[in-house]
Motif scaffolding. Structure first.
Motif, PDB file in Angstrom:
ATOM      1  N   LEU A 206       0.812  -1.209  -0.068  1.00 33.23           N
ATOM      2  CA  LEU A 206      -0.203   0.028   0.101  1.00 33.23           C
ATOM      3  C   LEU A 206       0.598   1.369   0.006  1.00 33.23           C
ATOM      4  N   GLN A 207       0.233   2.219  -0.608  1.00 38.64           N
ATOM      5  CA  GLN A 207       0.807   3.549  -0.316  1.00 38.64           C
ATOM      6  C   GLN A 207       0.305   4.397   1.023  1.00 38.64           C
ATOM      7  N   GLU A 208       0.852   5.356   1.366  1.00 39.26           N
ATOM      8  CA  GLU A 208       0.755   6.073   2.849  1.00 39.26           C
ATOM      9  C   GLU A 208      -1.041   6.282   2.766  1.00 39.26           C
ATOM     10  N   ASP A 209      -1.363   6.733   1.771  1.00 34.20           N
ATOM     11  CA  ASP A 209      -2.994   7.015   1.774  1.00 34.20           C
ATOM     12  C   ASP A 209      -3.784   5.993   1.672  1.00 34.20           C
ATOM     13  N   GLY A 210      -3.425   4.640   1.809  1.00 34.23           N
ATOM     14  CA  GLY A 210      -4.167   3.569   2.004  1.00 34.23           C
ATOM     15  C   GLY A 210      -4.426   2.831   0.497  1.00 34.23           C
ATOM     16  N   ARG A 211      -4.131   3.476  -0.637  1.00 30.18           N
ATOM     17  CA  ARG A 211      -4.493   3.038  -1.979  1.00 30.18           C
ATOM     18  C   ARG A 211      -3.041   2.022  -2.021  1.00 30.18           C
ATOM     19  N   PHE A 212      -3.684   0.965  -3.157  1.00 27.32           N
ATOM     20  CA  PHE A 212      -2.454   0.044  -3.495  1.00 27.32           C
ATOM     21  C   PHE A 212      -1.183   0.815  -4.141  1.00 27.32           C
ATOM     22  N   LEU A 213      -0.161   0.189  -4.242  1.00 26.79           N
ATOM     23  CA  LEU A 213       0.790   1.014  -5.156  1.00 26.79           C
ATOM     24  C   LEU A 213       0.408   0.789  -6.573  1.00 26.79           C
ATOM     25  N   PRO A 214       0.952   1.751  -7.587  1.00 23.98           N
ATOM     26  CA  PRO A 214       0.433   1.692  -8.905  1.00 23.98           C
ATOM     27  C   PRO A 214       0.944   0.194  -9.466  1.00 23.98           C
ATOM     28  N   ALA A 215       0.319  -0.384 -10.621  1.00 21.00           N
ATOM     29  CA  ALA A 215       0.387  -1.829 -10.886  1.00 21.00           C
ATOM     30  C   ALA A 215       1.928  -2.062 -11.126  1.00 21.00           C
ATOM     31  N   ASP A 216       2.586  -1.166 -11.973  1.00 17.29           N
ATOM     32  CA  ASP A 216       4.084  -1.385 -12.169  1.00 17.29           C
ATOM     33  C   ASP A 216       4.906  -1.720 -10.990  1.00 17.29           C
ATOM     34  N   ASP A 217       4.857  -0.733  -9.947  1.00 20.58           N
ATOM     35  CA  ASP A 217       5.506  -0.623  -8.846  1.00 20.58           C
ATOM     36  C   ASP A 217       5.180  -1.923  -8.022  1.00 20.58           C
ATOM     37  N   LEU A 218       4.001  -2.037  -8.005  1.00 20.90           N
ATOM     38  CA  LEU A 218       3.421  -3.235  -7.215  1.00 20.90           C
ATOM     39  C   LEU A 218       3.966  -4.749  -7.924  1.00 20.90           C
ATOM     40  N   ALA A 219       4.408  -4.664  -9.181  1.00 20.25           N
ATOM     41  CA  ALA A 219       4.983  -5.878  -9.812  1.00 20.25           C
ATOM     42  C   ALA A 219       6.158  -5.964  -9.682  1.00 20.25           C
TER      43      ALA A 219
END
Length: 279
Positions: A206-219
């Motif tokens: 997750l990012q600090e605001d609670g959203r998931f990391l962008p797809a590329d960063d998550l990958a």
């Protein structure tokens, strides 16, 4: 109904969908481990039109030999979703107030039950409020749905399967790193992890605001912990909640095969003293 594009939906996209000709069914499944029911918080404020689904009972069976949060009884799960207005042709969007852990649990359970048209509100209610989008406290009394659960549509690992994944494939441990290493066990009576498992804390997705990391960063992040395109991957945690959150992250990043989940997780693993433990 057309299958949604990906497991996540942004708050902006959801706001537009709410005003469309076929708005999604909204479900609030807010929950926090060790805390009382968050139904009172839901009654004070929720997304307009969102129905309430109680985590305990609907999304989890009774704690015991199968772990702290075993799979719910199919009849109880079905009844709760029907009461919340879910139909077999519904596009369902689920959310919670904290980190999407319980929302991911319901997302995975619906997928396991054969309902593909389900997404998690990325960032949950925290993101919704940050954008200044509307909420209210109006009572929501859904028209009962006709939802039918037809499991299993997702792979559920046994303890033996989990050990095999750790030995031959990749088995991710989604708990915080101190619990994985056995340095700070705050919930279960025995500390440590399944031998061969890899530490991959769910909340690191997750990012600090609670959203998931962008797809590329998550990958990139998931590749670093051993997830490979098309390769089998299993996930566990303490009791199957953070594991399902990580399964959602893997699908959002489009890396690895469809994740298999050890629902009993560590709270089940330690019920047999013959099972090995690593620290």
């Amino acid at each position: 109904m057309r299958r949604p594009d990906g497991p996540l939906i942004s708050a902006e996209h959801l706001q537009r969908a709410r005003n469309s000709a076929a708005p999604p069914v909204l479900l609030d499944v807010s929950w926090s481990l060790g805390s009382e029911s968050q139904r009172a918080a839901y009654d004070r404020e929720h997304l307009p039109g969102a129905a309430w689904v109680e985590f305990e009972g609907a999304l989890s069976g009774l704690p015991g030999e199968q772990g702290r949060h075993p799979m719910p009884e199919v009849a109880a799960f079905t009844a709760a979703l029907r009461a919340a207005g879910v139909r077999n042709d519904s596009h369902v969007v689920v959310y919670d107030r904290e980190n999407s852990l319980s929302a991911a649990r319901l997302w995975w359970l619906l997928k396991h039950a054969g309902h593909e048209a389900v997404q998690v509100l990325d960032g949950g209610m925290r993101r919704w409020l940050a954008l200044g989008l509307p909420t209210n406290h109006d009572p929501v009394i859904p028209t009962p749905g006709d939802f039918v659960a037809t499991p299993p549509h997702r792979q559920v690992l046994s303890a033996e399967d989990a050990a095999d994944y750790a030995d031959r494939h990749v088995l991710l441990d989604a708990r915080p790193a101190p619990r994985f290493h056995g340095r700070q066990e705050t919930i279960d009576p025995i500390a440590g992890h399944i031998p061969g498992a890899v530490s991959a804390p769910a909340l690191n997705n997750l990012q600090e605001d609670g959203r998931f990391l962008p797809a590329d960063d998550l990958a990139v992040h998931l590749t670093r912990v051993g997830v490979r395109p098309g390769a089998p991957v299993g996930v566990y945690c303490g009791s199957g909640v953070q594991a399902m959150h990580t399964a959602l992250a893997i699908e959002a990043a489009q890396v690895g095969a469809e994740p298999a989940v050890y629902v009993g997780s560590w709270s089940h693993w330690i019920t047999d003293p013959e099972r090995p433990i690593a620290t």
